[in-house]
Design a protein around this motif. Structure first.
Motif, PDB file in Angstrom:
ATOM      1  N   SER A  53      -1.926  -1.439 -10.301  1.00 48.27           N
ATOM      2  CA  SER A  53      -0.736  -1.532 -11.160  1.00 48.27           C
ATOM      3  C   SER A  53      -0.412  -2.984 -11.510  1.00 48.27           C
ATOM      4  CB  SER A  53       0.467  -0.837 -10.513  1.00 48.27           C
ATOM      5  OG  SER A  53       0.874  -1.522  -9.346  1.00 48.27           O
ATOM      6  N   ARG A  58       0.198  -7.617 -15.407  1.00 48.08           N
ATOM      7  CA  ARG A  58      -0.481  -8.817 -15.910  1.00 48.08           C
ATOM      8  C   ARG A  58      -0.825  -8.654 -17.397  1.00 48.08           C
ATOM      9  NH1 ARG A  58      -2.479 -12.343 -11.990  1.00 48.08           N
ATOM     10  NH2 ARG A  58      -1.852 -11.746  -9.883  1.00 48.08           N
ATOM     11  N   ARG A  77       9.009  -2.151 -16.626  1.00 50.01           N
ATOM     12  CA  ARG A  77       8.834  -1.301 -15.434  1.00 50.01           C
ATOM     13  C   ARG A  77       8.832   0.182 -15.813  1.00 50.01           C
ATOM     14  NH1 ARG A  77       8.293  -4.530 -11.389  1.00 50.01           N
ATOM     15  NH2 ARG A  77       7.612  -2.704 -10.251  1.00 50.01           N
ATOM     16  N   ARG A  81       3.663  -2.874  -5.812  1.00 51.97           N
ATOM     17  CA  ARG A  81       4.825  -3.342  -5.064  1.00 51.97           C
ATOM     18  C   ARG A  81       5.833  -2.224  -4.796  1.00 51.97           C
ATOM     19  NH1 ARG A  81       1.764  -6.740  -6.012  1.00 51.97           N
ATOM     20  NH2 ARG A  81       1.959  -9.000  -6.092  1.00 51.97           N
ATOM     21  N   ASP A  82       5.921  -1.285  -5.762  1.00 51.56           N
ATOM     22  CA  ASP A  82       6.982  -0.268  -5.683  1.00 51.56           C
ATOM     23  C   ASP A  82       6.399   1.140  -5.745  1.00 51.56           C
ATOM     24  OD1 ASP A  82       6.011  -0.396  -8.279  1.00 51.56           O
ATOM     25  OD2 ASP A  82       7.934   0.080  -9.191  1.00 51.56           O
ATOM     26  N   ARG A  85       6.362 -16.035  -6.251  1.00 55.22           N
ATOM     27  CA  ARG A  85       6.268 -14.649  -6.742  1.00 55.22           C
ATOM     28  C   ARG A  85       6.893 -13.681  -5.740  1.00 55.22           C
ATOM     29  NH1 ARG A  85       1.316 -11.982  -8.178  1.00 55.22           N
ATOM     30  NH2 ARG A  85      -0.094 -13.552  -7.384  1.00 55.22           N
ATOM     31  N   ASP A 121       9.767 -11.208  -6.665  1.00 48.67           N
ATOM     32  CA  ASP A 121       9.441  -9.772  -6.558  1.00 48.67           C
ATOM     33  C   ASP A 121      10.331  -9.063  -5.534  1.00 48.67           C
ATOM     34  OD1 ASP A 121       7.430 -10.249  -8.380  1.00 48.67           O
ATOM     35  OD2 ASP A 121       5.810 -10.261  -6.909  1.00 48.67           O
ATOM     36  N   ARG A 128      14.396  -9.093  -6.973  1.00 44.73           N
ATOM     37  CA  ARG A 128      14.820  -8.560  -8.276  1.00 44.73           C
ATOM     38  C   ARG A 128      15.621  -7.262  -8.094  1.00 44.73           C
ATOM     39  NH1 ARG A 128       8.738  -7.116  -9.386  1.00 44.73           N
ATOM     40  NH2 ARG A 128       8.686  -5.108  -8.324  1.00 44.73           N
TER      41      ARG A 128
END
Ligand code: DC
Length: 226
Positions: free
Chosen positions: A32, A37, A103, A124-125, A177, A181, A184
């Motif tokens: 992801s 990116r 997102r 990440r999520d 980062r 990350d 946020r």
């Protein structure tokens, strides 16, 4: 069908681990981060003009293809996979990834991409927001210094003295980062409650791959009722 997710900070070894697991256990691989990116390449090409960028998002100019080993990104039909790890992308990607419009679109694409196949996805999520019902969730961590060392070796492709300016740059980028990350508002980097944490600072690569494959085999045995 089985969804395996790996979340964790930058440079913890999520991509290489997920790729090895995908190959050995016969799963599709979804990166992801490559999607975030890809959006960042577009944001940079539009010279950070947010209005133009949000219009471009609506026009769906990006296209993603998930092969077993690599996630490919296309912008207006032209492949941009090679540009995804450029320094200009590293420097902006956390900013782009904090935008709710981006997102939402990526979350939608990810859910579409898994289809009916067994897959391993990393980000990440994924365990918290995108696939809260995934059969298996892992959270990979490692010390900042160790993550920077690995990222630097990967970039240089050889042994480089770890006190060089370049190394410091890599370390600072990871640190920055992680901080954006994790803090946020939208879908911050966070371990899902039901994720298995693997600290890879001193775990060998083979061992961490084996741990995940063992868990997959257990789920498969359970799913087939044996
Ligand atoms: O895994 P990576 O370093 O390629 O990810 C690049 C950036 O994308 C990362 O700094 C944060 C963002 N990202 C995200 O916010 N959510 C994801 N699921 C994957 C990546």
């Amino acid at each position: 069908m089985m969804i395996v997710v790996i979340d964790g900070p930058a440079g913890a070894g999520k991509s290489s681990t997920a790729q090895a697991v995908a190959r050995r256990a016969g799963l599709d691989y979804i990166d992801s981060g490559a999607m975030y990116r890809g959006f960042t390449v577009l944001f940079n090409e539009l010279r950070h003009d947010k209005e133009a960028f949000f219009d471009a998002i609506e026009q769906e100019r990006l296209y993603f293809e998930f092969d077993r080993d690599v996630s490919r990104v296309f912008l207006d039909g032209r492949e941009i996979t090679d540009q995804l790890r450029d320094p200009e992308v590293n420097n902006q990607v956390s900013v782009v990834a904090a935008m709710p419009q981006v997102r939402e679109q990526i979350t939608r694409e990810l859910r579409k991409a898994v289809g009916n196949s067994d897959c391993i996805a990393e980000g990440r999520d994924l365990g918290t927001v995108v696939f809260p019902n995934a059969e298996l969730k892992f959270f990979l961590t490692a010390d900042l210094e160790e993550r920077a060392r690995r990222r630097h070796l990967e970039m240089a492709g050889k042994d480089e003295p770890s006190d060089s300016e370049e190394f410091q740059g890599v370390l600072e980028n990871l640190q920055q980062r992680d901080s954006i990350d994790s803090s946020r508002k939208e879908a911050p980097l966070q371990k899902a409650e039901d994720a298995i944490e693997l600290d890879t600072t001193s775990l060998s690569f083979d061992r961490q791959v084996a741990r995940i494959i063992e868990a997959i085999e257990r789920v498969r045995a359970y799913q087939s009722g044996s």
